[in-house]
Structures are given as structure tokens and as C-alpha cells.
Design a protein around this motif. Sequence first.
Motif, mmCIF file in Angstrom:
data_model
loop_
_atom_site.group_PDB
_atom_site.id
_atom_site.type_symbol
_atom_site.label_atom_id
_atom_site.label_comp_id
_atom_site.label_asym_id
_atom_site.label_seq_id
_atom_site.Cartn_x
_atom_site.Cartn_y
_atom_site.Cartn_z
ATOM 1 N N GLU A 335 1.051 -0.759 0.002
ATOM 2 C CA GLU A 335 0.446 0.224 0.199
ATOM 3 C C GLU A 335 1.118 1.315 -0.006
ATOM 4 O O GLU A 335 0.206 2.508 -0.866
ATOM 5 N N ALA A 336 1.800 1.306 1.169
ATOM 6 C CA ALA A 336 2.532 2.675 0.917
ATOM 7 C C ALA A 336 3.709 2.514 1.366
ATOM 8 O O ALA A 336 4.892 3.325 1.468
ATOM 9 N N SER A 337 4.575 0.944 1.930
ATOM 10 C CA SER A 337 5.648 1.127 2.149
ATOM 11 C C SER A 337 6.948 1.257 1.691
ATOM 12 O O SER A 337 8.087 1.409 1.384
ATOM 13 N N TRP A 338 6.961 1.512 0.310
ATOM 14 C CA TRP A 338 7.579 1.009 -0.943
ATOM 15 C C TRP A 338 8.820 2.044 -1.419
ATOM 16 O O TRP A 338 9.848 0.872 -0.652
ATOM 17 N N LEU A 339 8.526 3.053 -0.031
ATOM 18 C CA LEU A 339 9.670 4.654 0.001
ATOM 19 C C LEU A 339 9.576 4.708 1.710
ATOM 20 O O LEU A 339 10.483 5.433 1.672
#
Length: 703
Positions: A335-339
Motif C-alpha cells: 500500500e505505502a511502504s515502497w519508499l
Amino acid sequence: MTATLAPEQPSSLDAPDASVGAPVREDRRRRTHARLRRLWRGPDADPVWARPALLALLTVTALLYLWDLGSSGWANTYYAAAVQAGTKSWKAFFFGSTDASNFITIDKTPLSLWPAELSARVFGLSSWSMLVPQALMGVATVGVLYASVKRWFGAHAGLLAGAVCALTPVAALMFRFNNPDAALTLLMTVGAYALTRALEHDSTKWVVVCGAAVGLAFLAKELQAFLVLPAFGLTYLIAGPPKLARRIWHTVLIGLSTLVAAGWWVAIVYAWPVSSRPYLGGSQDNTFFDVLFGYNGFGRLSGNETGSVGGIGAAGGRWGPTGLTRLFNESFGGEASWLIPAALILLVGVLVWTLPRHRADRTRAAMSLWGGWLVVTGLAISLGKGIIHEYYTIALAPAIGAVIGIGAVFLWRRRDRAGARLLLGAAVGATGVWCSILLDRVPEWHPWLHDVVLFGGGLLALALVVPIVNARVATLVATSAVAVCLAAPAAWTLATVSTPHTGSIPTSGPSGAGGLGRGAPGGAGGGFGGGFGGGAFPRGGQAPPNAANGGLPNGNATNGNATGFPGGGRNGPAVGGAGGLGGLLNGIQVSDAAVTFLQKGASGYRWVAAAVGADNAASYQLASDDAIMAIGGFNGSDPAPTLAQFEQYVADGKIHYFIGGGSRGGPGGQNGTTSEIASWVSSHFDAVTVGGVTFYDLTGSMI
């Protein structure tokens, strides 16, 4: 003789003076041209490319969020029905009622509904009129974030921050959906912008605007909005421009303005006669504070959520394991952890770098503001033992973007120092490794992308560590690093945008993405059955009873009268698919025969029908365009109405039909009211099956 008068000639004073009009028109033309130039060019101090680049970013974001928006239909039918109600009744608009006859409200404060309801009142109710305001809020969030970061750190930092936010998959998911999170995220970002302005000079106005924005965010999604207040308050106390006493007063003023902006609606609700307003959904006693501090508040952290479908144990369970790594697990990671690893590296590195500086140093203040937002909100999501869904992580997207934009540009400008180069290299290298790990969880999806981000990130990390003298080469390396770091989340975002989403718990990513996306079509794609199938039971949790039958207790997903499911089942094919519980938190397909049956004589009743659970009621309401009473509210667990109240409604002829079935959310309130009502109806009225659905005619003779 009669004198003949010549026709009156116009006075020279009345004649237009071409010599005057031409300069006026020319002046207007120049002013119009200057305005257009400022719109395109931006402030004179900006680089010539800055404003066109911003307009390009906003245009691409708009296209991304608006593309094929109507494919998701009603998206979350629970909120769609409330939007429909708000277009028919201003009382339903104000309270956030699920039906125009104002029986019960949604289980949140209603501000997030208002833009969609106003849009639907103007353009008519449709998927587009309901979802376009959500998408525009996403574009506005990117624009406000750019403005916040660019003020102190320049256009490069603002553009990078905005791009990271726009390409965070959960942002693309929720800015194309009708849950409350779009309004929440926009208003929190506005609050951060206002605090940035307040940190520039002693300004009471911007302090008040900051608190007011957070207060309005509260009216969108209650206490989740307040997670940014610790970062806001601490940053201003440390770095605010006035002396300590006035900083303390301004910090208090942030809190007071927050309470005023959040409290006016609550005050009106409490002042309004209880008998004249709808029941407050999510509460067990028809009070707002029961919702606020239990079901939607501290219960989300502690797991003690009265009226909910249940929290978890100490180590995890139905809503997944808790802990510091939750944001990175198979449920939340995509969901949002890529960066996030890069953001944390840059956050710590820049804070340590600026530690010796003056109290009001802007770089440290900005990183404290956005980094505090990221850390506090991330910890709340990670450690919450109650209902925590993956899409809550949209609240992290602006903070991730800001920290990366500020940190990367700050260190890039100091790349002549070994420490700055090492931090930049570490951030890029960590991003390549982590993105490749996330992609490994769906190995069948674009396998080449894994190699690009892993090896490309590694090579560029090494290149960033080495001193680069040539400016063009340095620019090429920096641009390539940004492209590689954004490649995986951008691809995941494009997959999210290209897949319809429905239900109450959508997740991002490609359809069939397993643990990351959670099922096809009910998981990553949301598709049909994006309810629990889209994420209620992450890996390690317990599957529901009768999961083979669509997850319906004692029922069959394809049966037109699924016993135990609110509303008597679904008309048509199962909509859960591979997503586990499937449509349990999604609307059902209502047949034409059932709609015709409901609409016959509908004008003579306050509610054409009553159904257990708001999701179930919403489907019939949207299909028939008539008010449906949602017994028990969202979960079917609110004690509203009581059996005595329901009997009185029936005696007064206010309800035509009862749609048969049980409750998904437990016995229905602390006193089992849902079960009592269902039992009373089935034992006193005859049933008829229409379009595969069981209806009880409450106006007929009692058995």
C-alpha cells in the motif's frame, strides 16, 4: 412661418473617444496577458521550468485519478447510499444518514460525504458525480504538498514530494474511492501547509488555520485526524518564531481552533432533540462520544471496540499481526511502504545533520513536522489492536513524499560531502532492495521489474556515493535514481488504477496479487466482493466458518436466500470470488424483479423495507431509489431500533417489507436486538420470495 428645427446632433461629449478607449483596451489586454503569464510562469524567483512542471504534475495526477473512474460503480455502497440520502434530504446531508428518512447515520462524522452530495445534487447521482470530488481532492493534496515543500526547499523538492505522494499506490486507490480518507488526507495536508506558513513569522492567522484544518479533518474521520497534532504542536513549540511564552500560547491556540472546527457539529448534534434526529451509527447508546472513544477511537488502538465485529488478541488474529513491522508485512506492504525505508534513512540523517543548528532552523523544523507525522501515524497503524485496514496508510502518503523531497534535495545540495553522498546512496539502495522484496511476493507480475529496481538501485546507489564533478553526469545520475525508485510504486499504482474496486476494504495493486493485493477479484482489484475478501483476513488470521460457501454463515454464496446473511442473500452470482469472505462488506446484486416489487406502492411508506446491516440495505436502496431502514447500522450490531420501536414502526404502517436474513455482525447490539427483530418478523408475518430474495410484508395480517 413655422421654423424647421434641424435634427439634434450628438454632442462631442457623448461621442466615444477612440483615443481613450484604445489605451484602456490595451491596458486590459496587458493585464490579462500578465495574469496568464504568472499562471504559467509562476513567481519571478522560480526557475522558468518550475510552473510548467507543476502543471504537468497536476495534469498527470488528474488523469491518473480520473481515468475510467466510473468502472468502480458505487464503490463502497455504504457511503454511496448515504450520498444518495443526502441528495434527497438536507437533514440526512447534515447528519450523514444512510437513508433519506433519517433512521440511522453512518458510523463516522459526515464531512467526507458533503462534497459528493453537493456534486450529486448539481449533476445528478452517479458513480462519476460521487467519485470525481474524491479524485479532485487527490489532485489538491498533491498541489498543497508541493506548495508546502517548495516554499522553503525549492521546486525540485516540491515536485519530488508531490510525485511520491501521487504515485503511492494507496493514494491512487483511495482518491478514486468514496471512503472518508480522501477528505481526511487533504485537510491534514492543508494543516501542515498552514503550520509551515506560521513557522515563517509570528502569525496568529496561520496558527488558527492550521488547527481549523485538523478540526475539519476530524469531521471527516474523527480521531485519526488528531494523529498529526503531536508533530504539529512539538514542531511549533521548538521552532516557532516568537518567544517561548507566545509559542506556548500559539500551540494552545492550535488546539483550541481544532476543537472549535471539530466541535461545532458535535455541539449541534447534542443540542438537537434525540427524537428528531437519526440514531448515531456505531454507538451502543445513541451518543456521539460512545462512537468517538470506543468504536472509532481508542478502541482501534486497544482492540476494545464495543459494537464492532471484533478486534484482535495481543499477538494478532482477525485483523492481522501487530508490531513495528506491520507496515511492511504481506497485507500492508504494497500500500505505502515502497519508499518508507528511504524516508526513514533521510529523516534520521537530516535531523542528525541539522542538530547543531539554531532552534528555528527551517530544515530541521520541516523534517520534524513531516517526519513526526510519518512516525506517529505509522506507529498508530502498526500497533493498533482493533480494526485497522490497509487503506488507512493513505494518511502516510503526504508525509512520505515531503520527507523524501526535502531530505533528497537537502543532501543533494551538499553532495560534496561524503556523509551526504552516503545517505543518498543508502536511501536509493534500500529502496531498490525493499521494492524488489515487495515484487518478489508477486513473482508472476512483471518479473523484469524486479531486476530493474534491484540492480538499477544498486548501481545508482554506488554512483551516488562516488564524487561526481561533471554537472550533466550528476543530473543524469540523480534523474535515473528518482526514476528507478519510483518505478515499482508507479507500476503498482497503474495496476491499481486499471482495476475496479468495490466493497468496504479495498486494497491496491494488480488483481491476483496474493498477500499483497489480497485476492482476485475481491482483493487487490477490489472488483466484486472487495469486502472482507479484499483484506479482512490476512495471512495468519482465521478463515470464517463455511468459507467454502462464500464465507456466509450457514449459507451459500450463490443462494438467493443465504440464511445468516443480512438481507437474505444475493440475487445473482456470488460476488466474493477468490477473495475469501467476498462480498460480506460489499453490496449485493439486486434483481429487477426485486426492485419492481419494492417500488410498488413505495410512496405510501417512510421506509419501503427494512434490512439487517447497512451494506445490505444500501444495495436495495441504491437499486430502488427508495429509503431502506438499516437495522443495526453498519455491522448489524447497533441496538437500533429496539424490538419495541420496530413493532411500533410496523403498527404505524411506516415500513412495508422486511428483507429476510440474519446479521453478519453478531447478535445485534448488547441486547441482541437484531436477532429479536428477525425472529419476531419471521414468526408473525408470511414470507414471499421474489427474485431469489425473501420478503416479509409487514402490512399484511399477523400470523
